[in-house]
Design a protein around this motif. Sequence first.
Motif, mmCIF file in Angstrom:
data_model
loop_
_atom_site.group_PDB
_atom_site.id
_atom_site.type_symbol
_atom_site.label_atom_id
_atom_site.label_comp_id
_atom_site.label_asym_id
_atom_site.label_seq_id
_atom_site.Cartn_x
_atom_site.Cartn_y
_atom_site.Cartn_z
ATOM 1 N N LEU A 92 32.579 41.888 39.747
ATOM 2 C CA LEU A 92 33.221 41.544 38.480
ATOM 3 C C LEU A 92 32.372 40.508 37.767
ATOM 4 C CD1 LEU A 92 35.721 42.567 40.301
ATOM 5 C CD2 LEU A 92 37.111 41.292 38.682
ATOM 6 N N SER A 93 32.265 40.654 36.457
ATOM 7 C CA SER A 93 31.573 39.646 35.664
ATOM 8 C C SER A 93 32.499 38.455 35.450
ATOM 9 C CB SER A 93 31.161 40.228 34.313
ATOM 10 O OG SER A 93 32.311 40.478 33.515
ATOM 11 N N ALA A 94 31.920 37.345 35.011
ATOM 12 C CA ALA A 94 32.737 36.171 34.702
ATOM 13 C C ALA A 94 33.748 36.508 33.603
ATOM 14 C CB ALA A 94 31.841 35.013 34.268
ATOM 15 N N GLY A 95 33.334 37.355 32.639
ATOM 16 C CA GLY A 95 34.252 37.760 31.578
ATOM 17 C C GLY A 95 35.403 38.593 32.104
ATOM 18 N N ASP A 96 35.123 39.470 33.084
ATOM 19 C CA ASP A 96 36.186 40.267 33.700
ATOM 20 C C ASP A 96 37.225 39.354 34.364
ATOM 21 O OD1 ASP A 96 34.990 42.689 33.023
ATOM 22 O OD2 ASP A 96 33.920 42.863 34.924
ATOM 23 N N ILE A 97 36.742 38.415 35.169
ATOM 24 C CA ILE A 97 37.646 37.539 35.921
ATOM 25 C C ILE A 97 38.480 36.691 34.967
ATOM 26 C CG2 ILE A 97 37.741 35.616 37.553
ATOM 27 C CD1 ILE A 97 35.175 36.787 38.824
ATOM 28 N N ASP A 98 37.816 36.147 33.946
ATOM 29 C CA ASP A 98 38.536 35.304 32.983
ATOM 30 C C ASP A 98 39.616 36.114 32.263
ATOM 31 O OD1 ASP A 98 38.813 32.863 31.211
ATOM 32 O OD2 ASP A 98 38.219 34.357 29.713
ATOM 33 N N ALA A 99 39.269 37.346 31.832
ATOM 34 C CA ALA A 99 40.250 38.172 31.116
ATOM 35 C C ALA A 99 41.434 38.515 32.018
ATOM 36 C CB ALA A 99 39.582 39.444 30.602
ATOM 37 N N LEU A 100 41.179 38.848 33.278
ATOM 38 C CA LEU A 100 42.267 39.188 34.186
ATOM 39 C C LEU A 100 43.188 37.995 34.435
ATOM 40 C CD1 LEU A 100 40.365 41.396 36.792
ATOM 41 C CD2 LEU A 100 42.119 42.153 35.173
ATOM 42 N N ARG A 101 42.603 36.829 34.653
ATOM 43 C CA ARG A 101 43.435 35.651 34.920
ATOM 44 C C ARG A 101 44.268 35.292 33.699
ATOM 45 N NH1 ARG A 101 38.875 32.414 38.546
ATOM 46 N NH2 ARG A 101 39.487 33.389 40.525
ATOM 47 N N ARG A 102 43.715 35.451 32.512
ATOM 48 C CA ARG A 102 44.499 35.153 31.305
ATOM 49 C C ARG A 102 45.580 36.200 31.094
ATOM 50 N NH1 ARG A 102 41.825 35.721 26.986
ATOM 51 N NH2 ARG A 102 39.810 36.401 27.780
ATOM 52 N N LEU A 103 45.282 37.452 31.417
ATOM 53 C CA LEU A 103 46.277 38.509 31.272
ATOM 54 C C LEU A 103 47.480 38.252 32.163
ATOM 55 C CD1 LEU A 103 47.207 41.334 30.295
ATOM 56 C CD2 LEU A 103 45.940 42.280 32.242
ATOM 57 N N TYR A 104 47.241 37.929 33.422
ATOM 58 C CA TYR A 104 48.361 37.741 34.345
ATOM 59 C C TYR A 104 49.044 36.394 34.134
ATOM 60 C CZ TYR A 104 47.410 42.107 36.671
ATOM 61 O OH TYR A 104 47.271 43.444 36.938
ATOM 62 N N ALA A 105 48.319 35.428 33.599
ATOM 63 C CA ALA A 105 48.947 34.146 33.294
ATOM 64 C C ALA A 105 49.954 34.279 32.168
ATOM 65 C CB ALA A 105 47.889 33.108 32.926
ATOM 66 N N ARG A 106 49.723 35.266 31.278
ATOM 67 C CA ARG A 106 50.613 35.446 30.128
ATOM 68 C C ARG A 106 51.844 36.269 30.487
ATOM 69 N NH1 ARG A 106 45.564 36.320 26.836
ATOM 70 N NH2 ARG A 106 45.409 34.516 25.464
#
Length: 560
Positions: free
Chosen positions: A46-60
């Motif tokens: 996973l790229s850093a962008g992938d990980i960041d997007a996933l964590r923000r998605l589930y945080a919301r």
Amino acid sequence: MPNFRSFTAALAACACAFLPGGLLASTGAPAAAPWLERPAALGEPLSAGDIDALRRLYARGEPTLRWFDAAGRALPVTAEALALLAGAADEGLRPTDYRAETLTRAIEEVATLAGADVPATPDRAAALGALDVRLSLAMVRYLRDLHLGRVDPRQHGWKRRPARAAFDEAMALHEALVAQRLAPAVQALRPTWPAYERLRAALPALRAQAAQERLTLLPGFKPSLRPGEAHPGAALLHERLRFLGDLAADAPAPSEPAVYDPAWEPAVRRFQARHGLNDDGVIGPSTVAALNVPLAQRVRQVELALERLRWMPHTAGQSLILVNLPMFRLWAYADSAQASVMDMRVVVGRHGKDATPSMMEDLRYLVFRPYWNVPPNILRNEELPKIEADPAYVLRQNKEVVAGPADRSPVVAFGPEALAGLRDGSLRLRQKPGPGNALGAVKFMMPNDEAIYLHDTPSRSLFLRERRDFSHGCVRVHEPAALATWVLRDKPGWGPERVAAAMKDDAPPSQHVMLDRPVPVALVYLTAWVEGPGMGLRFASDVYQQDAPLARALERRRPG
């Protein structure tokens, strides 16, 4: 492909290796959090962008999972997501990049187990959490690729990345999941260029036609084949024109198979026009070469055009000047989301070091009867050898030496000292306004680091050529007065008559006219194009040889 049970076992094994001890055993409820804490456990880079997007998605999200309910049943939007991923080819993307088949089979297995009322276990809960995250990852990547493109434009003809509005794929997906509808989000993220939708709409039929193709190459017609002339390959020409649709499917079979029937000439002209060739009805080498291109290659050209259009800023509602470099064509739009209001031929940079780069900049002002300030590389490589061989060349070409960058810089008398100043770069060579000026009677200025702009030219015969890459990089326009009039249409007092007067030889030199509102200019590289409704696909040769590198980049499977 592995079934869900093997998929479960593999994920559970990864979990034991990567996740904090006791986390899985503590609950049988599906959860995404463990996989977000240890993304490597997903078994996919996973790229850093992938990980960041996933964590923000589930945080919301309020629910623990985004695609399944508490009982492990897939939500209705899950089927919509799988359909989008499986149909990624409709956008010129690849379903394999998003694990469409693997995810579909795994979710089908989840449905089977849920229907069988199999008791929940920590391993099953862990696998379901991972599956939820993997589907989110696929959708995040799909939305990002759809909106921005898969590759970096700077590696494929652009000097810098086009300016784009900030894009938050996690928020886009979150809002779609809250609404339980993905289609509106996908539509909003597609490029707004009309050509994108037209190319996208043409792609399925072109693919189907390519799948049916059994291509027999046409022979060369030396030197050419004209209507009424005989050649053994004429029957193949008739067959090819019918298959491609330029000749009607119900066109009668030729009475003389070895003769180019004059009744086919309109079909030949139509084919030539669609492929950027001189539509003279004569079958020469370039027409034969275009007829022999397999449709699978044409499909690839459409896919590459869709990718390149994804790189572009969204400009709906704005005026636009678009130059398609390999088609040697310019279109002007009062609204880039509507039909063009003007089109004309252009001459672009020569293949190689003078190739015109792709870019998008704002046209800010025009200069009527401009000076041509000879660029240093042209001075060094072309002008100085001519001057050294013939000192009278400067006067004969209406050129002069000046000390300084401004139009009003002092003129230096030509002689040995001026020549030395040109050699060491302390002085500058320019061509005065006039009939032979290399920039013609007007230039269209869009300030940029590459010093690329649009301009008139005295070399009018080049616009009659089939292939028109002759310049040092700037774009020469065939109808400069019409373009200037259109650009200045909202400028009080600047109608066609004043534009024509400003371009006359007795008009004041170097007259600058600032635009009240800049006009975006897009220099793009698209070897497939559909200009308007019902106008059909157009194709161009890959003059700068940029298609093959982009195709290779897109063929590289996403890591993991």
